[in-house]
Design an enzyme around this catalytic site. Structure first.
Site, PDB file in Angstrom:
ATOM      1  N   ASP A 154      -0.819   0.205 -19.741  1.00  0.00           N
ATOM      2  CA  ASP A 154      -1.503  -0.879 -20.448  1.00  0.00           C
ATOM      3  C   ASP A 154      -1.001  -2.244 -20.009  1.00  0.00           C
ATOM      4  OD1 ASP A 154      -1.572   1.599 -22.377  1.00  0.00           O
ATOM      5  OD2 ASP A 154      -3.301   0.309 -22.753  1.00  0.00           O
ATOM      6  N   ARG A 175      -6.771  -5.989 -29.761  1.00  0.00           N
ATOM      7  CA  ARG A 175      -5.694  -5.112 -29.284  1.00  0.00           C
ATOM      8  C   ARG A 175      -4.744  -5.942 -28.413  1.00  0.00           C
ATOM      9  NH1 ARG A 175      -6.905   0.891 -27.719  1.00  0.00           N
ATOM     10  NH2 ARG A 175      -4.778   0.995 -28.503  1.00  0.00           N
ATOM     11  N   ALA A 179      -6.924   0.589 -21.055  1.00  0.00           N
ATOM     12  CA  ALA A 179      -6.770  -0.815 -20.658  1.00  0.00           C
ATOM     13  C   ALA A 179      -7.919  -1.361 -19.787  1.00  0.00           C
ATOM     14  CB  ALA A 179      -5.416  -0.992 -19.975  1.00  0.00           C
TER      15      ALA A 179
HETATM   16  O1  MRU Z   1      -4.722   3.509 -27.296  1.00  0.00           O
HETATM   17  P1  MRU Z   1      -5.456   3.745 -26.014  1.00  0.00           P
HETATM   18  O2  MRU Z   1      -6.261   5.002 -26.020  1.00  0.00           O
HETATM   19  O3  MRU Z   1      -6.263   2.542 -25.576  1.00  0.00           O
HETATM   20  O4  MRU Z   1      -4.291   3.931 -24.947  1.00  0.00           O
HETATM   21  C1  MRU Z   1      -4.645   4.135 -23.605  1.00  0.00           C
HETATM   22  C2  MRU Z   1      -3.471   4.335 -22.723  1.00  0.00           C
HETATM   23  O5  MRU Z   1      -2.341   4.227 -23.122  1.00  0.00           O
HETATM   24  C3  MRU Z   1      -3.784   4.552 -21.281  1.00  0.00           C
HETATM   25  O6  MRU Z   1      -2.820   5.374 -20.695  1.00  0.00           O
HETATM   26  C4  MRU Z   1      -3.785   3.181 -20.571  1.00  0.00           C
HETATM   27  O7  MRU Z   1      -4.648   2.304 -21.222  1.00  0.00           O
HETATM   28  C5  MRU Z   1      -4.177   3.297 -19.170  1.00  0.00           C
HETATM   29  S1  MRU Z   1      -5.863   3.673 -19.008  1.00  0.00           S
HETATM   30  C6  MRU Z   1      -6.353   3.672 -17.414  1.00  0.00           C
END
Ligand code: MRU
Length: 344
Positions: free
Chosen positions: A235, A89, A48
């Site tokens: 997220d 996204r 995120a």
């Molecule tokens: O699909 P992704 O790899 O973007 O998912 C990331 C996550 O779910 C993380 O745990 C979240 O973004 C927190 S990152 C500091």
């Protein structure tokens, strides 16, 4: 070498290509905002906070790409670029946060030159602030961890999910740097393996003790006393304390409750969505091929129906604390989260 996930260099955006990890540490350079949109969509960059800053850098590129000579023309080009970047996204709220912040700066400027200078400077500042925020979060959260803790984490909420240092892994780094001997258990995080490809890579790279488990061994490790605390990133977090994070987080939190293991979330204030309710949040659905194969190898029959949500929601009742740069929110969350924002 400290991992720097994304940065602005000579009017271009440089990122680690996370699809190549853990086999090669390769950097890609983009000069077109459409390339940044593709990079976010295809998980070249993910996590995120990292996509929040990348969105901001993407809009800064768009401002430089446009040959507009009037403010209105440039703003309308940026609005269109913002839409393309935003749609990559939908779940992580940091992306909207980063894009909105840049649009606000663009709208406040008077001339096109001023817009271009200010959006680039703001995006660069957001990247630097991301690291400072993660370090503050790390300091706040490290007090929840003790010497000899074994901490489970899911997905990758580390340096690779941010500009640097990380959220959940930033807290683990800070605990280690304060002299505590901590070990990490990383879930592989099927289907895209952000745990085995990224968290295991990052922690090994930084010399932090890490063991990898298949996602299906979460219950086993808890039942056998192999883990005594859990920390994940997020997220999106609602004002009520509902946490959206990588698919599988909910089942880890549920099992942690059953085994009486504290379950913490670490996220910056830019991950909070104080307006939406659970029914408003769009959970991103990803490609079936992520589930029907491993790498190039097919592991499911042709034509099989697939359900592949990228994220799930963990209700506040399963969460022991939410760590932010402004302090730690504890239940009841509606009250404690509000206080964190008032302290801002
Ligand atoms: O699909 P992704 O790899 O973007 O998912 C990331 C996550 O779910 C993380 O745990 C979240 O973004 C927190 S990152 C500091």
């Amino acid at each position: 070498m400290v991992l720097r996930t994304v940065e602005w260099k000579d009017n271009s955006v440089v990122m680690i290509d996370q699809t190549k990890l853990p086999n090669t540490l390769e950097y890609v350079t983009y000069t077109d905002y459409n390339q940044v949109a593709d990079a976010i969509r295809n998980l070249v960059i993910r996590g995120a906070p990292a996509i929040g800053v990348s969105g901001a850098f993407g809009l800064a590129l768009a401002a430089l790409q446009s040959d507009a000579t009037e403010k209105d023309e440039l703003i309308s080009f940026l609005e269109n670029s913002k839409k393309i970047l935003f749609e990559t996204r939908p779940t992580a709220v940091n992306l909207a946060w980063g894009l909105n912040k840049i649009m606000q700066v663009a709208n406040q400027a008077i001339t096109v030159d001023e817009i271009r200078i200010n959006v680039v400077e703001t995006a660069k500042k957001m990247a630097e602030e991301d690291i400072q925020i993660n370090m503050a979060m790390g300091k706040n959260g490290s007090e929840l961890f003790d010497d000899n803790d074994t901490i489970m984490t899911h997905c990758n909420a580390g340096a690779l999910a941010t500009v640097g240092y990380g959220t959940a892994l930033g807290v683990i780094r800070a605990a280690k740097d304060s002299g505590k001997n901590v070990k990490v258990i990383a879930t592989e995080t099927r289907p895209v393996q952000q745990g085995s490809r990224l968290t295991a890579f990052e922690l090994k790279h930084d010399g932090i003790n890490v063991s990898l488990i298949p996602d299906t061994a979460v219950g086993y490790t808890m039942a056998n006393g192999l883990v005594n605390k859990i920390i994940v990133g997020a997220d999106r977090i609602l004002r009520t304390g509902h946490v959206y994070n990588k698919i599988g987080t909910y089942q880890i939190a549920t099992m942690a409750k059953h085994h009486d293991i504290p379950f913490y979330v670490a996220a910056p204030l830019s991950t909070f969505d104080m307006k939406s309710n659970p029914e408003d949040v769009i959970i991103e659905q990803r490609k079936a091929s992520e589930v029907t194969g491993i790498g190039d190898k097919k592991t499911a029959p042709d034509g099989i129906d697939v359900i592949n949500p990228a994220f799930d929601m963990t209700p506040p009742g399963l969460i022991s604390g939410i760590i932010t740069e402004n302090g730690i929110a504890k239940p009841p969350y509606e009250e404690s989260i509000k206080k964190l924002f008032e302290a801002n």
